[in-house]
Design an enzyme around this catalytic site. Sequence first.
Site, PDB file in Angstrom:
ATOM      1  N   ASN A   1       0.844  -1.197   0.000  1.00  0.00           N
ATOM      2  CA  ASN A   1       0.000   0.000   0.000  1.00  0.00           C
ATOM      3  C   ASN A   1       0.877   1.244   0.000  1.00  0.00           C
ATOM      4  OD1 ASN A   1      -2.427   1.602   0.336  1.00  0.00           O
ATOM      5  ND2 ASN A   1      -1.856   1.865   2.486  1.00  0.00           N
TER       6      ASN A   1
ATOM      7  N   HIS B   1       0.747   5.408   0.983  1.00  0.00           N
ATOM      8  CA  HIS B   1      -0.041   6.329   1.815  1.00  0.00           C
ATOM      9  C   HIS B   1       0.644   7.702   1.856  1.00  0.00           C
ATOM     10  CE1 HIS B   1      -2.864   7.579   4.849  1.00  0.00           C
ATOM     11  NE2 HIS B   1      -1.856   8.041   5.567  1.00  0.00           N
TER      12      HIS B   1
ATOM     13  N   GLY C   1      -5.457  -3.704   8.844  1.00  0.00           N
ATOM     14  CA  GLY C   1      -5.764  -2.468   9.564  1.00  0.00           C
ATOM     15  C   GLY C   1      -5.838  -1.283   8.608  1.00  0.00           C
TER      16      GLY C   1
HETATM   17  C1  GAR Z   1      -2.414   8.750  -3.052  1.00  0.00           C
HETATM   18  O1  GAR Z   1      -1.790   9.876  -2.500  1.00  0.00           O
HETATM   19  C2  GAR Z   1      -2.441   7.598  -2.059  1.00  0.00           C
HETATM   20  O2  GAR Z   1      -1.354   7.564  -1.213  1.00  0.00           O
HETATM   21  C3  GAR Z   1      -3.701   7.917  -1.286  1.00  0.00           C
HETATM   22  O3  GAR Z   1      -4.605   8.291  -2.272  1.00  0.00           O
HETATM   23  C4  GAR Z   1      -3.901   8.989  -3.301  1.00  0.00           C
HETATM   24  C5  GAR Z   1      -4.352   8.418  -4.625  1.00  0.00           C
HETATM   25  O4  GAR Z   1      -3.971   9.247  -5.686  1.00  0.00           O
HETATM   26  N1  GAR Z   1      -4.086   6.791  -0.493  1.00  0.00           N
HETATM   27  C6  GAR Z   1      -4.565   6.896   0.753  1.00  0.00           C
HETATM   28  O5  GAR Z   1      -4.821   7.955   1.284  1.00  0.00           O
HETATM   29  C7  GAR Z   1      -4.787   5.565   1.457  1.00  0.00           C
HETATM   30  N2  GAR Z   1      -5.030   5.765   2.829  1.00  0.00           N
HETATM   31  P1  GAR Z   1      -4.064   8.727  -7.188  1.00  0.00           P
HETATM   32  O6  GAR Z   1      -5.401   8.035  -7.357  1.00  0.00           O
HETATM   33  O7  GAR Z   1      -3.985   9.974  -8.011  1.00  0.00           O
HETATM   34  O8  GAR Z   1      -2.895   7.799  -7.430  1.00  0.00           O
END
Ligand code: GAR
Length: 190
Positions: free
Chosen positions: A106, A108, A142
């Site tokens: 993942n 984040h 989690g």
């Molecule tokens: C990314 O910054 C990723 O880390 C986040 O969503 C964004 C997706 O951007 N994920 C989370 O917040 C997970 N908790 P994208 O669709 O433009 O790649």
Amino acid sequence: MRIVVLVSGAGSNLQAVIDAVQSGDLPVEIAAVGADRPGTLGLERSAAAGLETFVVNFRDYATRADWDAALLTAVAAYEPDYVVSSGFMRIVAPGFIDAFPGRYVNTHPALLPSFPGAHGVRDALAYGVKVTGCTVHFADAGVDTGPIIAQAPVAVLDDDTEDTLHERIKVAERALLIEVLGKLAAGSVL
Ligand code: GAR
């Protein structure tokens, strides 16, 4: 190394992975891109790149357990070496983690374990941290938890908004994700 990438939204990190694969910089095969909802830009980008896509629409299932089972079946069908959650805004079931032990990655937009959840950038900004960043980790069942593989710091500027900060984090995040996937492909992540 075969990967299945899971996305919920814009898929800009996914696009960076697609570009790295297509330019020959990342020795990875994207077996498929999966989503939890139809009609997203991430799916559009994947189709435009000629990738196989699938949707396991959360709204189509009567129970959470039914959706969990359908997601697992859909992903497992591609026999991926790794599954990559790239902006996939759903927590997967423990059974999913068990099916891909140490193989669910993942990304984040914060320095975990600080600011997990769907609003990692907003929460970091609201707290007033001066440095935040991004994390690529092996996910467990989690919320943004599990062993950290790599992190990169990003300074918070005085005039940052959630959007400006997230955009700078994503620049770091894309590079970090590609670096980690390259290391996983090379077998050099412990
Ligand atoms: C990314 O910054 C990723 O880390 C986040 O969503 C964004 C997706 O951007 N994920 C989370 O917040 C997970 N908790 P994208 O669709 O433009 O790649």
